[in-house]
Design an enzyme around this catalytic site. Sequence first.
Site, PDB file in Angstrom:
ATOM      1  N   SER A  46     -21.045  40.618   6.669  1.00 56.33           N
ATOM      2  CA  SER A  46     -20.794  41.590   7.725  1.00 56.33           C
ATOM      3  C   SER A  46     -21.159  40.969   9.072  1.00 56.33           C
ATOM      4  O   SER A  46     -21.214  41.649  10.088  1.00 56.33           O
ATOM      5  CB  SER A  46     -21.599  42.871   7.464  1.00 56.33           C
ATOM      6  OG  SER A  46     -22.932  42.518   7.197  1.00 56.33           O
ATOM      7  N   LYS A  99     -20.810  34.507  11.798  1.00 58.29           N
ATOM      8  CA  LYS A  99     -20.666  33.592  10.653  1.00 58.29           C
ATOM      9  C   LYS A  99     -19.193  33.456  10.292  1.00 58.29           C
ATOM     10  O   LYS A  99     -18.707  32.370  10.015  1.00 58.29           O
ATOM     11  CB  LYS A  99     -21.424  34.124   9.430  1.00 58.29           C
ATOM     12  CG  LYS A  99     -22.920  33.967   9.490  1.00 58.29           C
ATOM     13  CD  LYS A  99     -23.490  34.348   8.130  1.00 58.29           C
ATOM     14  CE  LYS A  99     -24.985  34.163   8.066  1.00 58.29           C
ATOM     15  NZ  LYS A  99     -25.517  34.430   6.718  1.00 58.29           N
ATOM     16  N   ASP A 102     -26.123  32.403   2.484  1.00 55.20           N
ATOM     17  CA  ASP A 102     -27.411  32.840   2.996  1.00 55.20           C
ATOM     18  C   ASP A 102     -28.024  31.667   3.733  1.00 55.20           C
ATOM     19  O   ASP A 102     -27.884  30.519   3.297  1.00 55.20           O
ATOM     20  CB  ASP A 102     -28.318  33.282   1.837  1.00 55.20           C
ATOM     21  CG  ASP A 102     -29.115  34.521   2.216  1.00 55.20           C
ATOM     22  OD1 ASP A 102     -29.286  34.753   3.423  1.00 55.20           O
ATOM     23  OD2 ASP A 102     -29.553  35.245   1.317  1.00 55.20           O
TER      24      ASP A 102
HETATM   25  P1  IMP Z   1     -28.764  35.548   6.598  1.00 56.27           P
HETATM   26  O1  IMP Z   1     -29.585  36.221   5.552  1.00 56.27           O
HETATM   27  O2  IMP Z   1     -27.933  34.431   6.090  1.00 56.27           O
HETATM   28  O3  IMP Z   1     -28.000  36.503   7.447  1.00 56.27           O
HETATM   29  O4  IMP Z   1     -29.765  34.822   7.579  1.00 56.27           O
HETATM   30  C1  IMP Z   1     -31.035  35.323   7.847  1.00 56.27           C
HETATM   31  C2  IMP Z   1     -31.374  35.221   9.304  1.00 56.27           C
HETATM   32  O5  IMP Z   1     -31.462  33.844   9.673  1.00 56.27           O
HETATM   33  C3  IMP Z   1     -30.332  35.831  10.239  1.00 56.27           C
HETATM   34  O6  IMP Z   1     -30.616  37.171  10.489  1.00 56.27           O
HETATM   35  C4  IMP Z   1     -30.494  35.014  11.485  1.00 56.27           C
HETATM   36  O7  IMP Z   1     -31.496  35.564  12.285  1.00 56.27           O
HETATM   37  C5  IMP Z   1     -30.961  33.672  10.974  1.00 56.27           C
HETATM   38  N1  IMP Z   1     -29.838  32.730  10.904  1.00 56.27           N
HETATM   39  C6  IMP Z   1     -29.104  32.377   9.831  1.00 56.27           C
HETATM   40  N2  IMP Z   1     -28.163  31.488  10.170  1.00 56.27           N
HETATM   41  C7  IMP Z   1     -28.298  31.292  11.482  1.00 56.27           C
HETATM   42  C8  IMP Z   1     -27.594  30.503  12.415  1.00 56.27           C
HETATM   43  O8  IMP Z   1     -26.623  29.795  12.126  1.00 56.27           O
HETATM   44  N3  IMP Z   1     -28.046  30.568  13.674  1.00 56.27           N
HETATM   45  C9  IMP Z   1     -29.096  31.344  14.056  1.00 56.27           C
HETATM   46  N4  IMP Z   1     -29.773  32.099  13.233  1.00 56.27           N
HETATM   47  C10 IMP Z   1     -29.364  32.090  11.952  1.00 56.27           C
END
Ligand code: IMP
Length: 188
Positions: free
Chosen positions: A8, A12, A68
């Site tokens: 969502s 990304k 993730d």
């Molecule tokens: P997610 O569970 O993959 O959405 O990632 C967890 C958290 O890591 C996200 O809410 C972002 O705050 C951070 N995050 C993941 N990927 C990135 C990125 O490419 N840039 C910046 N923050 C990221």
Amino acid sequence: MKLYFVTSNRHKFEEVLALVKELESGIQLEPLGNIRKLEIQGDSLDEIVLFAAENLSREIRVDFFIEDAGLFIDALRGFPGPYSNYVYRTIGCEGILRLMNGITNRNAEFRSIIALCFRGIIKVFRGVCKGKISNEVRGHFGFGFDPIFIPEGSQKTFGEMSTAEKNMHSHRAKAVKLMIEFIRTFIK
Ligand code: IMP
């Protein structure tokens, strides 16, 4: 071929879409956002992503992947790591900078794990981007911790980069490239 990205997070999705086009992969990428994704809070990204992919593969019969990611900071022994989402929502970039106040070792890395469910099998791809935590919040592009992360080989934070520029360095781009290579061998 159609491939669904279960996310969502529009940032990304845009990052991956740009790569899929640039690499002329023959993949038609579609977002799958409004789907109930069973999640666990685990200590490893692999565990989290595999659990979600296995559950989802029982419910939907299309080719899809989930991804993730997390930020691992050396001086904080890998924190926030798998807790990055929660930490971002609670203390944010400013909170991380406060935790890093006075710490000279600013080394950190972003890790991305993809679980691809393709033709009934699940395959995992990983990407790592090493870099440093900046001293201040810089830039308005991207999302999450982008404005405080400077990838190796650059002076800019991810927050100061366009999607194309971020894709030249990022953890996610590395994992996605491996996944595209894998799929290519099947759809030649
Ligand atoms: P997610 O569970 O993959 O959405 O990632 C967890 C958290 O890591 C996200 O809410 C972002 O705050 C951070 N995050 C993941 N990927 C990135 C990125 O490419 N840039 C910046 N923050 C990221």
